[in-house]
Design a protein around this motif. Sequence first.
Motif, PDB file in Angstrom:
ATOM      1  N   LEU A  22       0.527  -1.674   0.121  1.00 38.61           N
ATOM      2  CA  LEU A  22      -0.138   0.048   0.376  1.00 38.61           C
ATOM      3  C   LEU A  22       1.298   1.134  -0.358  1.00 38.61           C
ATOM      4  N   PRO A  23       1.667   1.168   1.010  1.00 36.81           N
ATOM      5  CA  PRO A  23       2.548   2.471   0.521  1.00 36.81           C
ATOM      6  C   PRO A  23       3.715   2.577   0.103  1.00 36.81           C
ATOM      7  N   ILE A  24       4.321   1.401  -0.855  1.00 35.50           N
ATOM      8  CA  ILE A  24       4.440   1.326  -2.459  1.00 35.50           C
ATOM      9  C   ILE A  24       3.307   1.975  -2.841  1.00 35.50           C
ATOM     10  N   GLY A  25       2.212   1.063  -3.360  1.00 30.74           N
ATOM     11  CA  GLY A  25       2.007   1.876  -4.452  1.00 30.74           C
ATOM     12  C   GLY A  25       1.687   3.971  -4.111  1.00 30.74           C
ATOM     13  N   ILE A  26       1.339   3.905  -2.906  1.00 36.19           N
ATOM     14  CA  ILE A  26       0.978   5.256  -2.741  1.00 36.19           C
ATOM     15  C   ILE A  26       2.318   6.157  -3.636  1.00 36.19           C
ATOM     16  N   ALA A  27       2.898   5.549  -2.487  1.00 34.81           N
ATOM     17  CA  ALA A  27       4.351   6.498  -3.185  1.00 34.81           C
ATOM     18  C   ALA A  27       4.693   6.816  -5.096  1.00 34.81           C
ATOM     19  N   LEU A  28       4.560   5.840  -5.502  1.00 38.91           N
ATOM     20  CA  LEU A  28       5.053   5.562  -6.874  1.00 38.91           C
ATOM     21  C   LEU A  28       3.447   6.104  -7.206  1.00 38.91           C
ATOM     22  N   TRP A  29       2.412   5.867  -7.233  1.00 38.24           N
ATOM     23  CA  TRP A  29       1.053   7.321  -7.761  1.00 38.24           C
ATOM     24  C   TRP A  29       1.318   7.889  -7.631  1.00 38.24           C
ATOM     25  N   HIS A  30       2.233   8.755  -6.088  1.00 40.59           N
ATOM     26  CA  HIS A  30       1.869  10.493  -6.052  1.00 40.59           C
ATOM     27  C   HIS A  30       3.349  10.995  -6.699  1.00 40.59           C
ATOM     28  N   VAL A  34      11.952  10.073  -4.429  1.00 40.18           N
ATOM     29  CA  VAL A  34      12.434   8.434  -5.183  1.00 40.18           C
ATOM     30  C   VAL A  34      13.296   7.573  -4.127  1.00 40.18           C
ATOM     31  N   ILE A  35      14.260   8.490  -2.863  1.00 39.65           N
ATOM     32  CA  ILE A  35      14.803   7.859  -1.576  1.00 39.65           C
ATOM     33  C   ILE A  35      13.303   7.452  -0.739  1.00 39.65           C
ATOM     34  N   GLY A  36      12.744   7.702  -0.464  1.00 43.11           N
ATOM     35  CA  GLY A  36      11.399   7.065   0.279  1.00 43.11           C
ATOM     36  C   GLY A  36      10.845   5.650  -0.084  1.00 43.11           C
ATOM     37  N   THR A  37      10.899   5.978  -2.019  1.00 45.91           N
ATOM     38  CA  THR A  37       9.825   5.233  -2.532  1.00 45.91           C
ATOM     39  C   THR A  37      10.620   4.178  -2.575  1.00 45.91           C
ATOM     40  N   VAL A  38      12.664   4.084  -2.937  1.00 48.26           N
ATOM     41  CA  VAL A  38      13.290   2.949  -3.096  1.00 48.26           C
ATOM     42  C   VAL A  38      12.920   2.211  -1.734  1.00 48.26           C
ATOM     43  N   THR A  39      13.176   2.865  -0.145  1.00 45.78           N
ATOM     44  CA  THR A  39      13.382   2.980   0.204  1.00 45.78           C
ATOM     45  C   THR A  39      12.138   1.644   0.751  1.00 45.78           C
ATOM     46  N   LEU A  40      11.338   1.810   0.991  1.00 47.50           N
ATOM     47  CA  LEU A  40       9.951   0.966   1.122  1.00 47.50           C
ATOM     48  C   LEU A  40      10.408   0.053   0.099  1.00 47.50           C
ATOM     49  N   VAL A  79       1.857  -4.283  -8.034  1.00 49.57           N
ATOM     50  CA  VAL A  79       1.276  -3.355  -7.385  1.00 49.57           C
ATOM     51  C   VAL A  79       2.351  -1.919  -8.164  1.00 49.57           C
ATOM     52  N   ALA A  80       3.043  -1.983  -8.244  1.00 46.07           N
ATOM     53  CA  ALA A  80       4.755  -1.588  -8.499  1.00 46.07           C
ATOM     54  C   ALA A  80       4.312  -1.673 -10.148  1.00 46.07           C
ATOM     55  N   ALA A  81       4.425  -2.464 -10.983  1.00 44.74           N
ATOM     56  CA  ALA A  81       4.664  -3.138 -12.240  1.00 44.74           C
ATOM     57  C   ALA A  81       3.220  -1.885 -12.989  1.00 44.74           C
ATOM     58  N   ALA A 140      13.684   1.108 -12.269  1.00 45.89           N
ATOM     59  CA  ALA A 140      12.095   1.584 -12.951  1.00 45.89           C
ATOM     60  C   ALA A 140      12.459   3.321 -12.008  1.00 45.89           C
ATOM     61  N   THR A 141      12.021   2.778 -11.022  1.00 48.42           N
ATOM     62  CA  THR A 141      11.650   3.883 -10.151  1.00 48.42           C
ATOM     63  C   THR A 141      12.662   4.422 -10.081  1.00 48.42           C
ATOM     64  N   LEU A 142      14.157   4.373  -9.849  1.00 41.25           N
ATOM     65  CA  LEU A 142      15.364   5.790  -9.490  1.00 41.25           C
ATOM     66  C   LEU A 142      15.401   5.519 -10.847  1.00 41.25           C
ATOM     67  N   GLU A 143      15.079   5.853 -12.424  1.00 40.21           N
ATOM     68  CA  GLU A 143      15.027   6.023 -13.401  1.00 40.21           C
ATOM     69  C   GLU A 143      14.061   7.513 -13.438  1.00 40.21           C
ATOM     70  N   THR A 144      12.843   7.500 -12.653  1.00 38.03           N
ATOM     71  CA  THR A 144      11.783   8.171 -12.078  1.00 38.03           C
ATOM     72  C   THR A 144      12.607   9.828 -12.168  1.00 38.03           C
ATOM     73  N   GLU A 145      13.194   9.756 -11.242  1.00 38.36           N
ATOM     74  CA  GLU A 145      14.072  11.179 -11.071  1.00 38.36           C
ATOM     75  C   GLU A 145      15.439  10.778 -11.633  1.00 38.36           C
ATOM     76  N   PRO A 146      15.380  12.492 -12.276  1.00 37.16           N
ATOM     77  CA  PRO A 146      15.780  13.436 -13.242  1.00 37.16           C
ATOM     78  C   PRO A 146      17.185  12.794 -12.970  1.00 37.16           C
TER      79      PRO A 146
END
Length: 187
Positions: A22-30, A34-40, A79-81, A140-146
């Motif tokens: 759930l928090p991973i999905g929320i973090a990705l969606w919003h 990136v550091i917080g999302t990747v930590t989760l 969820v992440a995919a 892929a999540t790391l790539e969302t950060e410029p």
Amino acid sequence: MPLGRFWTPSNALSLLRLILALPIGIALWHRAPVIGTVTLMLAAAVTDAFDGHLARRRGETTEWGKILDPLADKVCIGVAAVILTWQGHLPIWFATVILGRDVLIVLGALGLRGRLGRIPSSELPGKIAAAAAAGVLILATLETEPSWAHLHLSKTLLPFVALLLGAAFLDYLRRAWTLLKHGITAG
């Protein structure tokens, strides 16, 4: 057949991973930092690395664990995919491979449970494939950060992980067929 004891340390780790979806999905969606999302995501990966090991070490392998562990993997990865694909960070074919394989495995596990009374344990090929898929999702999540965008998931990495997922699925089918053919209760 009863599912046995639920509250074990290893099952608690699997349940924590399921909750982390759930928090991973929320973090990705919003598009949280990136550091917080990747930590989760890494926290979920750590629970996956230790739950089965802990269960075997403590002699607490349960039917609940055989359900919770792969279910937590499938939910977190799924969820992440889906979200990363929706946002354009992963190709649709890759998410389809992940989700299609996982749906077929869940249906197969339910069929085996109904027919044999037990669910087979996750095996090494499935664990390797899940870890590789999680790694791709983290990249892929790391790539969302410029500042990390130079990573570029290579054209060979996604097909390689898709092959690992396919090989693990074929291993699952082989084991399921053997169990059904011989009428063996899954262990």
